[in-house]
Design an enzyme around this catalytic site. Structure first.
Site, PDB file in Angstrom:
ATOM      1  N   HIS A  23      17.661  -2.482   1.217  1.00  0.00           N
ATOM      2  CA  HIS A  23      16.451  -3.260   0.898  1.00  0.00           C
ATOM      3  C   HIS A  23      16.720  -4.167  -0.307  1.00  0.00           C
ATOM      4  O   HIS A  23      16.341  -5.341  -0.324  1.00  0.00           O
ATOM      5  CB  HIS A  23      15.277  -2.336   0.522  1.00  0.00           C
ATOM      6  CG  HIS A  23      14.775  -1.451   1.617  1.00  0.00           C
ATOM      7  ND1 HIS A  23      14.571  -0.102   1.449  1.00  0.00           N
ATOM      8  CD2 HIS A  23      14.411  -1.731   2.890  1.00  0.00           C
ATOM      9  CE1 HIS A  23      14.094   0.422   2.572  1.00  0.00           C
ATOM     10  NE2 HIS A  23      13.996  -0.557   3.474  1.00  0.00           N
ATOM     11  N   LYS A  47       3.903   7.400   9.624  1.00  0.00           N
ATOM     12  CA  LYS A  47       4.947   8.350   9.209  1.00  0.00           C
ATOM     13  C   LYS A  47       4.479   9.014   7.907  1.00  0.00           C
ATOM     14  O   LYS A  47       3.995   8.333   7.017  1.00  0.00           O
ATOM     15  CB  LYS A  47       6.262   7.604   8.932  1.00  0.00           C
ATOM     16  CG  LYS A  47       6.842   6.918  10.139  1.00  0.00           C
ATOM     17  CD  LYS A  47       8.008   6.017   9.761  1.00  0.00           C
ATOM     18  CE  LYS A  47       7.614   4.566   9.727  1.00  0.00           C
ATOM     19  NZ  LYS A  47       8.613   3.631   9.245  1.00  0.00           N
ATOM     20  N   ARG A  96      19.837  -4.631  10.892  1.00  0.00           N
ATOM     21  CA  ARG A  96      21.084  -3.926  10.596  1.00  0.00           C
ATOM     22  C   ARG A  96      21.993  -3.876  11.808  1.00  0.00           C
ATOM     23  O   ARG A  96      23.191  -4.093  11.702  1.00  0.00           O
ATOM     24  CB  ARG A  96      20.773  -2.478  10.157  1.00  0.00           C
ATOM     25  CG  ARG A  96      20.121  -2.386   8.805  1.00  0.00           C
ATOM     26  CD  ARG A  96      19.523  -1.035   8.592  1.00  0.00           C
ATOM     27  NE  ARG A  96      18.494  -0.774   9.602  1.00  0.00           N
ATOM     28  CZ  ARG A  96      17.648   0.242   9.564  1.00  0.00           C
ATOM     29  NH1 ARG A  96      17.723   1.121   8.595  1.00  0.00           N
ATOM     30  NH2 ARG A  96      16.726   0.397  10.482  1.00  0.00           N
ATOM     31  N   SER A 134      15.967   4.565   5.028  1.00  0.00           N
ATOM     32  CA  SER A 134      15.234   5.481   4.140  1.00  0.00           C
ATOM     33  C   SER A 134      15.196   6.872   4.772  1.00  0.00           C
ATOM     34  O   SER A 134      15.335   7.880   4.084  1.00  0.00           O
ATOM     35  CB  SER A 134      13.809   4.986   3.924  1.00  0.00           C
ATOM     36  OG  SER A 134      13.814   3.714   3.323  1.00  0.00           O
TER      37      SER A 134
HETATM   38  O1  PNS Z   1       9.864  -0.586   7.123  1.00  0.00           O
HETATM   39  P1  PNS Z   1       9.091  -0.485   8.404  1.00  0.00           P
HETATM   40  O2  PNS Z   1       8.430   0.852   8.515  1.00  0.00           O
HETATM   41  O3  PNS Z   1       9.946  -0.797   9.601  1.00  0.00           O
HETATM   42  O4  PNS Z   1       7.927  -1.600   8.330  1.00  0.00           O
HETATM   43  C1  PNS Z   1       7.074  -1.814   9.407  1.00  0.00           C
HETATM   44  C2  PNS Z   1       5.954  -2.817   9.039  1.00  0.00           C
HETATM   45  C3  PNS Z   1       5.222  -2.383   7.803  1.00  0.00           C
HETATM   46  C4  PNS Z   1       6.558  -4.187   8.822  1.00  0.00           C
HETATM   47  C5  PNS Z   1       4.978  -2.869  10.275  1.00  0.00           C
HETATM   48  O5  PNS Z   1       4.636  -1.562  10.630  1.00  0.00           O
HETATM   49  C6  PNS Z   1       3.721  -3.677  10.003  1.00  0.00           C
HETATM   50  O6  PNS Z   1       3.766  -4.860   9.829  1.00  0.00           O
HETATM   51  N1  PNS Z   1       2.555  -2.991   9.998  1.00  0.00           N
HETATM   52  C7  PNS Z   1       1.286  -3.615   9.724  1.00  0.00           C
HETATM   53  C8  PNS Z   1       0.361  -3.598  10.960  1.00  0.00           C
HETATM   54  C9  PNS Z   1       0.515  -4.851  11.790  1.00  0.00           C
HETATM   55  O7  PNS Z   1       0.400  -5.962  11.324  1.00  0.00           O
HETATM   56  N2  PNS Z   1       0.768  -4.648  13.113  1.00  0.00           N
HETATM   57  C10 PNS Z   1       0.883  -5.722  14.093  1.00  0.00           C
HETATM   58  C11 PNS Z   1       2.158  -6.521  14.014  1.00  0.00           C
HETATM   59  S1  PNS Z   1       3.405  -5.919  15.014  1.00  0.00           S
END
Ligand code: PNS
Length: 171
Positions: A23, A47, A96, A134
């Site tokens: 990150h 999660k 990645r 993570s």
């Molecule tokens: O690090 P992560 O857990 O892969 O991040 C995921 C994240 C936070 C980017 C994703 O879950 C997110 O954007 N959640 C917010 C809800 C949202 O906007 N959902 C619709 C778009 S797909």
């Protein structure tokens, strides 16, 4: 006639539970690309997180203070709405491996459908960190493995404190 280039604000969203060196590498590179980079933590993650949002904010703040154009925030609800509220026009995500691609593509296309004026920009993870997540860091650490070099030292120290507290409680 010279025209001033537009100021671009980007959001780097995620769980950051905890922030890894992967990150951090993306933050460092993103800080060079955009006028402002906002690292935003999703507040209500399905999660079960190890660290609270406030703890994750603190951990991020400890490592990003060297980048004057980077700040930390958190959000609930749709990411694109948060981006619009923060006047960001870019969502930054790291890839990645090919296994990340499908999920990232789905999210990027959904976000584009929701708000076509917000663009997702992908950066390839630094190969030195491309195996780090993570989830794996927490698993390895929980089982007594060495995580030095995978997370910033301040995060490692916090994980150590968290684990010894848990052990103490269980004893
Ligand atoms: O690090 P992560 O857990 O892969 O991040 C995921 C994240 C936070 C980017 C994703 O879950 C997110 O954007 N959640 C917010 C809800 C949202 O906007 N959902 C619709 C778009 S797909």
């Amino acid at each position: 006639m010279s025209r001033k280039p537009p100021s671009v604000i980007a959001i780097y969203p995620g769980s950051f539970d905890p922030i890894t060196n992967g990150h951090l590498d993306l933050i460092q590179r993103g800080a060079r690309m955009f006028n402002k980079l906002i690292v935003s933590i999703l507040r209500h993650d399905a999660k079960k997180p190890l660290f609270s949002v406030e703890e994750r904010k603190e951990m991020l703040a400890e490592v990003i203070h060297v980048y004057p154009n980077v700040e930390v925030d958190s959000f609930d609800g749709l990411l694109v709405d948060h981006a619009a509220a923060r006047e960001a026009t870019v969502l930054l995500r790291g890839i990645r491996a090919i296994s990340d691609y499908e999920y990232e593509l789905q999210m990027a296309l959904m976000n584009r459908r929701l708000r076509p004026d917000i663009e997702t920009v992908f950066m390839m993870a630094n190969e030195a960190y491309s195996f780090i997540s993570s989830r794996l860091v927490k698993e390895v650490y929980g089982l007594g493995g060495n995580i030095s070099g995978l997370v910033p030292p301040s995060v490692e120290a916090r994980m150590h404190r968290r684990l010894s507290k848990t052990k103490h409680k269980g004893a």
